[in-house]
Design a protein around this motif. Structure first.
Motif: not given
Length: 428
Positions: A82-88, A111-125
């Motif tokens: 959460g802190p890293e996402a909010l820093n962004s 977040l870098p893909a290797e750090k994001a939970p479960w591979g990260g959220l894809p860009r939503p349409d």
């Protein structure tokens, strides 16, 4: 000390609790579902990011994958990101100390893909949200600044009537609870969303399919109500919030699916078995606590850290309670019934006297001795809720904090405040 409430079926529990299978199964299912969703999106399927107060059932009926913004924020927060996402968010020049729960998902895209939970959220349409405030709309407009994402906003209408005991009225008589113009507005916007999605995805919408989804949602709510009522009537508490929150909320994000309905049914039967076997969260329960507000995702362990020292057990959160009372809507017109589910959803939780009456009802039914009330900056009517509970003789600790923002030693400060509150107002 305030005398703990008692109930006719108070029992002496000698068997310690084990982790609920329903919680473990829900988490495992969600990970598998998320992986499948990522594969579908990579293969060209559209993806929607939806706020919790928007009608996800339309997406379900159209077979469009979606992720609930608050759920994703809870995962990011639980993974201590959460802190890293909010820093962004702050690095982009926007406030990182307001509406963190809404904004964490947006910040997590960096977040870098290797750090994001479960591979990260894809860009939503698409991002879909009710505009409950100027800041909420601004957060979702930022999503739409990306060329691949569009924003569909729902208007926020205000309550002009506040029926007593809304939880008894809204399942079958929602037209008496909510003004007709509010229902008209959201029904119209639901159809506009259908048109919006049809034009952009080529997928079709069938009203009969929505009717099937609504039936499954109602069945899921009925099972949640049985579970909530069983927990309310049982002393000591048979399950922990750490288990009941994921066991309830993950299936809630799959409302309208057979899996969601079956998961709610499985949870009820597991809780029923725990009650029958005499299992308890803490057999030495002396104080029953209620947690009002969103779940503390970055530190769910907080809910169990007051048991050994104080015999204090958190027995209530809004997640199971609102899943029991807030979603069931019956009627011949599924689109209008769906509008009735969401047009007044915020009122149920935050608009007095509707919200205050409900919290007092839940506190009494669960026999709570005290309340911890987490108040976020975007939560209206919190003072009325606290006042109603105090008037009912239930002491309340109000804490102003964000449930997903762990910065600034939030967890330690919360633990200290709750301990002081128990010693000063509950056990003193």
């Amino acid at each position: 000390m305030n005398a703990p409430h008692t109930a006719p079926n108070t029992r002496v529990a000698a068997v310690p609790p084990t982790r609920l299978a329903a919680a473990t199964a829900a988490t495992a299912y969600q990970k598998q579902w998320f992986a499948r969703m990522r594969e579908e999106v990579a293969a060209g399927a559209p993806l929607a990011l939806v706020n919790a107060d928007a009608p996800q059932e339309i997406l379900r009926a159209m077979g469009i994958p979606y992720v609930v913004n608050q759920w994703w924020a809870s995962v990011v927060s639980a993974k201590r990101l959460g802190p890293e996402a909010l820093n962004s968010i702050a690095a982009q020049g926007y406030p990182d100390d307001s509406l963190q729960y809404d904004a964490i998902g947006l910040g997590s895209m960096d977040l870098p893909a290797e750090k994001a939970p479960w591979g990260g959220l894809p860009r939503p349409d698409f991002v879909i949200a009710e505009c409950s405030g100027d800041a909420t709309r601004k957060v979702f407009e930022l999503w739409a600044q990306h060329p691949e994402t569009e924003f569909f906003p729902f208007e926020r209408s205000s309550a002009t009537t506040a029926p007593d005991n809304w939880w008894q009225i809204v399942p079958h008589h929602w037209d008496r609870a909510y003004a007709q113009d509010r229902l008209d507005l959201m029904t119209s916007e639901n159809w506009q969303l259908v048109e919006f999605l049809t034009e952009r995805t080529g997928r079709t919408f069938e009203i009969d399919r929505l009717a099937e989804v609504m039936v499954l949602v109602n069945e899921q709510a009925e099972w949640n109500k049985r579970t909530r009522d069983l927990i309310a009537a049982t002393r000591p508490a048979p399950v922990s919030l750490n288990d009941s929150i994921p066991a309830v909320m993950i299936p809630q994000w799959h409302r309208g699916s057979e899996w969601g309905r079956d998961a709610a049914r499985a949870l009820y039967h597991e809780v029923e078995e725990a009650v029958r076997d005499g299992r308890a969260v803490y057999p030495g329960e002396r104080v029953r606590l209620m947690w009002i507000g969103r779940g503390l995702w970055f530190d769910l362990g907080l809910y169990q850290r007051f048991q050994e020292k104080y015999g204090a057990v958190f027995v209530w959160s809004m997640y199971l309670a609102i899943a029991a009372d807030g979603y069931a809507r019956y009627g011949d017109d599924p689109m209008r019934a769906l509008a009735a589910r969401f047009a007044g959803f915020t009122d149920q939780l935050y608009t007095p006297p509707m919200s205050a009456q409900w919290y007092v009802k839940e506190a009494r039914n669960h026999g709570v001795d005290a309340v911890v009330h987490l108040v976020a900056d975007d939560v209206p009517g919190s003072a009325f809720t606290t006042e109603a509970l105090e008037h009912a003789g239930i002491p309340v600790l109000e804490i102003n904090a964000d449930n997903a923002d762990s910065r600034g030693g939030a967890a330690a400060a919360l633990e200290t405040a709750i301990g002081d509150f128990l010693e000063r107002r509950v056990l003193g």
